[in-house]
Write an enzyme that holds these catalytic residues in place. Structure first.
Site, mmCIF file in Angstrom:
data_model
loop_
_atom_site.group_PDB
_atom_site.id
_atom_site.type_symbol
_atom_site.label_atom_id
_atom_site.label_comp_id
_atom_site.label_asym_id
_atom_site.label_seq_id
_atom_site.Cartn_x
_atom_site.Cartn_y
_atom_site.Cartn_z
ATOM 1 N N CYS A 1007 0.926 -1.329 0.105
ATOM 2 C CA CYS A 1007 0.111 -0.065 -0.152
ATOM 3 C C CYS A 1007 0.808 1.121 -0.007
ATOM 4 O O CYS A 1007 0.632 2.225 -0.651
ATOM 5 C CB CYS A 1007 -0.833 0.176 1.224
ATOM 6 S SG CYS A 1007 -2.060 -1.181 1.418
ATOM 7 N N PHE A 1008 2.032 1.159 0.433
ATOM 8 C CA PHE A 1008 2.614 2.575 0.821
ATOM 9 C C PHE A 1008 4.056 2.358 0.030
ATOM 10 O O PHE A 1008 5.052 3.054 0.274
ATOM 11 C CB PHE A 1008 3.092 2.593 2.433
ATOM 12 C CG PHE A 1008 1.886 3.003 3.215
ATOM 13 C CD1 PHE A 1008 1.076 3.838 2.975
ATOM 14 C CD2 PHE A 1008 1.141 1.610 3.948
ATOM 15 C CE1 PHE A 1008 -0.017 4.000 4.019
ATOM 16 C CE2 PHE A 1008 0.209 1.828 4.684
ATOM 17 C CZ PHE A 1008 -0.522 3.016 4.595
#
Length: 1039
Positions: A1007-1008
């Protein structure tokens, strides 16, 4: 008292007036009665007289037929005079026929001058009366001819009778009275014949012949006999010859006789001797010279209007094909006449159907009422016109171009382009001999150095011929493909025309033609017409040639020539757009642009499928992408046109940036981007991992178009119904999207199949076994569109032909299914092309216009055309069979599935966004670039946390291992965006953070975009752990 007196006076006057009126009416009635009686008596008298005369005529002919005695010419003259006095067309039709036969019989009698009807012309007292009588009789013959139908047996006999009368009395050659001593009378008799002929011409003789010829010939099978046609044509020619080919009679002959549909073809078939007469009088040359005067040509065209002008054109072309010498001598006049006539016909050609237009089988929509009687003769007219683009006439007209020898073994010189790299050069093989005549010359590319003066006679002549053929293409719209095929039949015409173009002007072709764009002179238009014809013909040729003919046999053009030509076209089209010419283009200039652009794009798409040009060949070095982007932001027309027509001149990476910019702008417009003042609407969906496809389909297919383009957050639920850990910051949705796409494109699901050989995907023809399969395809299209929209790379290798359909290329008029067929089934393509090259009788193979397919164990027959399984494949229709088969396999079989997928894809991705990519480039947009990873660029975009920095030993080891120890495949796996591997983080912008303890595997946060790397003590341990993580798909965890 006074008033009573006045009243009686008025009454008296009224009575007197009434009495006068009654007396006048009585007198009028008496006079009328007398007149009526006179008229009736006159009518009865006339009827009686007519009856008496007709009875006398009947008795006369009855006695003649019984053969009692030969009637003298004087008696025939007298009875004819009586018949003509009471003549009525309807009542006296049979009597007139008997009179004609009687007169003709009298002319056949041997050695009896008093019986010969023509002998009365020598009588001093009767000459003038006889001349008047024969004029009347012959004109009555003409009037009957107008009404007769040659296809009816009885009428055809009467046609012969009346024609014999006309032939006999308009020429002295059959008159027995002039034999021997009578020869001295011939000049006087000829003068009488000329007098008779002149009278008939004044009355409308040529119109009669035109009507008769049209009735007898304007049909699929002529109903005129050889004798009748010979007689009609001889009669038509007599006044012209007698007047020594005066302009007046040549005009009448052209308007009334030469405009009869395909009359020259009928003459050649039925009575070829008449064509010899035409040649002996050198009529073709006289016609051309007469029509070469513009005013006279315009006059003839105006009289004929559109359809019949085309018929005259066909007859002139046919005559030209039979008269090589005249054609060579009068090329300039012949070409000029044809251009003028075609241009006149073009005035009637309409671009669209309306209440004022009618359909014409050669010209298309036509703003003139079509004579439907001519429709039956259109196939013959088309055959006549075909001589214009037949090999024989092309060799004569283009003799100056075809006589050039293309240089052999000369040093290759090209327009300024990069040399062909070794990996792009293709082997020069001669695998097959072409079925038709093949150019034997093997030559090298000519450098366009110029040298020919454009005002020279040779250049002007070639320009005129090119204008002729270009006008033919734009006028005869319904047989355009026939014309192009004829013009490309000779292998050496187009390369020699290209060589001719290269030699024009002081500095070569390109500079000259760019100058012509800005000059509105007649000379410039003619030069541009030459370029236009070259482009139209070359585009047609390359479109119909298959890959073997283009790349290996190199029919017509060598590959080096295609490189040079494409460079010329690329520069020309770029200049037309960038200099603002296209923005304001109308008419001929717009046609020129579409012609040159069409040829350019055919070459570009051929190069995209199979490379023949060097790297970066299509790019414009003088066009800065930044300048283009600035102009696009300002909505400049030329920048928009450039992107619409020739996006390939911009580097691919810049077009990708432009695409992403378009997507971003739309997101901002729809409010799908996080701002300081507002957050985008988020759609939340819950997906069970065990039923990912079903849940995704049910929840996403109902979303609106804007919701699909917006932010979608996914929460996974495991088999126990428990939510999985993890925060979706696009990473989980990305994993979901990749998993969905992996499932739907799995061939085992039978929504998609793989091609034989390179195993690329396309919709399965048997996917209809799925319930709601079209909705499924639409859903797949949306998912694929969402991936491209969000910039998520998915590993879905599509077949090239399917990518072309996704781009909408199959709607182009230049698209060829056969060219794309190798991307579906290369073996099937080879089999089909072997049919094209089969030398024997193809019907021996027992093929029909159908395709048998094994569908789940059952043999299904697909007809390629209605009733196709009963139509055998022959040498005549084998090319159609190949195209029909290719179209069926790649389009018809999967039409509904493809349409549904495209519909879903376009609901997310606008068609104009991806139109700037070729099929291979679209694949790169979907699946990423297979090019070598740029590690230096990756280093620049990496941020370090947790104690790591660019000079840290672990970071130095990492980059060194990636650069020197990993293979290209391992580097790709390291960066592969699959959602459950280390590589999922490494896409675009990267973060590397130190992680403890040092013995664990490296992990990623999808996600990051975060890579957690332990602080390893040795480089070897780092290498071992990295290899293990990427090869075993372990070490992944959500953070």
């Amino acid at each position: 008292m006074f008033s009573a007196s006045q009243s009686s006076k008025a009454q008296f006057l009224d009575k007197a007036r009434q009495a006068r009126e009654e007396r006048r009416e009585l007198k009028e009635r008496e006079r009328a009665a007398v007149q009526i009686q006179a008229l009736v008596r006159r009518f009865l008298c006339r009827c009686h007289l007519q009856k008496e005369i007709r009875r006398e005529v009947e008795d006369f002919f009855g006695a003649t037929e019984s053969g009692a005695s030969k009637r003298s010419a004087l008696s025939v003259f007298r009875i004819a005079r009586k018949l003509l006095f009471v003549f009525n067309h309807k009542e006296d039709k049979e009597r007139f026929e008997k009179l004609c036969r009687c007169i003709l019989n009298s002319m056949d009698v041997e050695n009896e001058p008093k019986v010969w009807y023509v002998s009365l012309a020598l009588s001093k007292d009767l000459t003038l009366l006889w001349i008047k009588q024969i004029k009347d009789i012959l004109w009555f013959c003409c009037e009957f001819l107008k009404q007769l139908k040659p296809d009816i047996l009885q009428d055809s006999r009467l046609v012969n009778l009346h024609l014999t009368m006309l032939v006999t009395f308009t020429d002295t050659s059959t008159w027995k009275i002039l034999r021997g001593k009578g020869e001295t009378l011939r000049p006087a008799m000829n003068h009488i014949c000329a007098n008779i002929m002149g009278h008939l011409n004044q009355k409308g003789f040529y119109s009669v012949l035109q009507i008769l010829l049209t009735n007898g010939l304007a049909r699929s099978r002529p109903s005129l006999s050889k004798g009748s046609l010979t007689a009609i044509f001889s009669l038509a020619l007599r006044p012209v010859v007698a007047a020594q080919f005066s302009d007046n009679l040549l005009r009448s002959f052209l308007i009334h006789i030469m405009s009869v549909p395909a009359i020259m073809t009928h003459l050649a078939t039925l009575t070829p001797e008449r064509l010899a007469v035409i040649e002996s009088h050198d009529l073709f040359r006289k016609f051309i010279i007469f029509l070469s005067r513009e005013a006279q040509c315009r006059d003839v065209c105006v009289c004929l209007e559109g359809s019949h002008t085309l018929c005259l054109l066909g007859n002139l072309v046919y005559l030209g094909s039979l008269n090589d010498k005249v054609l060579e001598d009068e090329t300039a006049h012949f070409v000029g006449v044809l251009i003028h006539m075609l241009s006149y016909c073009q005035k009637y050609v309409s671009q669209k159907k309306s209440n004022l237009t009618h359909w014409h089988p050669v010209l298309g929509w036509f703003s003139q009422t079509v004579d439907y009687g001519l429709n039956e003769s259109m196939p013959l007219l088309t055959k006549q016109l075909q001589h214009l683009w037949g090999v024989h006439m092309i060799r004569i007209l283009f003799s100056d171009v075809l006589s050039k020898k293309l240089l052999e073994n000369q040093e290759i010189a090209q327009l300024p382009t990069q040399p062909v790299s070794p990996q792009n050069s293709l082997p020069m093989k001669n695998l097959f001999k072409r079925a038709f005549q093949k150019s034997a010359s093997v030559r090298n590319i000519l450098k366009p150095v110029g040298g020919k003066r454009v005002d020279s006679a040779e250049v002007q002549k070639v320009c005129s011929i090119c204008v002729l053929y270009q006008t033919t293409l734009t006028t005869l719209t319904q047989i355009r493909l026939q014309i192009l095929t004829g013009l490309t039949y000779l292998d050496d015409l187009l390369p020699k025309l290209w060589a001719f173009i290269c030699e024009l002007g002081p500095q070569g072709g390109l500079k000259l033609f760019l100058e012509c764009l800005n000059n509105d002179t007649e000379e410039s238009k003619r030069l541009l017409a030459m370029l236009m014809l070259f482009c139209d013909c070359s585009r047609h040729l390359i479109t119909i040639l298959d890959d073997i003919e283009v790349y290996e046999e190199q029919i017509s053009f060598k590959l080096e020539e295609l490189v040079t030509i494409s460079s010329f076209l690329n520069s020309f089209v770029f200049k037309m757009i960038w200099d603002g010419i296209v923005e304001n283009a109308r008419g001929e200039m717009l046609e020129l642009f579409h012609s040159v652009h069409g040829w350019l794009m055919v070459l570009y798409e051929r190069d995209c499928r199979r490379r023949f040009a060097p790297e970066d060949h299509w790019l414009r070095k003088d066009l800065k992408p930044s300048v283009l982007f600035q102009e696009l932001d300002k909505d400049k027309k030329r920048a928009q046109l450039l992107l619409q027509y020739i996006p390939h001149v911009i580097p691919h990476k810049n077009r990708v940036l432009l695409f992403r910019n378009m997507v971003t702008k739309e997101k901002e417009k729809l409010g799908l981007v996080e701002t300081s003042s507002a957050s985008p609407h988020v759609t939340h969906i819950t997906i069970r991992r065990s039923r990912m496809l079903e849940d995704g389909y049910e929840q996403l297919r109902q979303l609106s178009q804007n919701a699909m383009k917006g932010v979608i957050r996914v929460k996974f639920v495991n088999d126990l119904g428990v939510d999985e850990a993890g925060i979706d910051q696009d990473g989980v949705f990305k994993e979901f999207l990749e998993e969905i796409i992996k499932k739907v494109f799995d061939p085992a699901l039978n929504l998609f199949k793989t091609t034989s050989g390179d195993e690329r995907l396309y919709p399965s023809p048997t996917s209809y076994i799925h319930e709601n399969y079209l909705q499924l395809f639409e859903f797949v299209g949306k998912m694929l569109g969402k991936a491209v929209y969000e910039g998520i790379v998915v590993d879905v290798p599509f077949a090239s032909f399917f990518l072309s359909q996704l781009l909408g290329h199959h709607h182009s008029v230049f698209y060829s299914s056969v060219d794309e067929l190798p991307s579906l089934d290369s073996e099937f393509y080879k089999n089909l092309t072997s049919i094209k090259r089969y030398d024997g009788d193809i019907s021996d193979l027992g093929l029909t216009l159908s395709y048998d397919e094994d569908v789940m164990g059952q043999l299904v027959c697909h007809e390629l055309v209605p009733g196709g399984k009963t139509i055998p494949v022959t040498n005549e229709n084998k090319i159609s069979y190949i195209h029909l088969m290719a179209h069926f396999r790649m389009h018809t079989q999967i039409k509904s599935q493809t349409a549904a997928l495209i519909s879903g894809f376009r609901s997310i991705i606008k068609p104009e966004w991806i139109r700037m990519f070729s099929a291979p480039e679209l694949q790169r947009l979907i699946s990423g670039d297979n090019a070598e990873i740029d590690l230096e660029d990756l280093k620049k975009h990496t941020v370090y946390y947790g104690g790591f920095h660019g000079s840290h030993r672990v970071i130095i080891w990492l980059w060194d291992i990636l650069a020197n120890d990993f293979s290209p495949e391992e580097r790709a796996m390291f960066l592969k965006d699959t959602g459950d591997t280390l590589g999922s983080v490494l896409r675009g912008f990267f973060t590397i953070r130190k992680k403890e303890p040092g013995g664990r595997l490296p992990t990623s946060s999808t996600c990051f975009n975060l890579l957690k790397l332990p602080n390893y003590s040795k480089k070897s341990i780092l290498r071992e752990k990295l290899r293990y993580a990427i090869s075993m798909n372990t070490g992944f965890e959500l953070s």
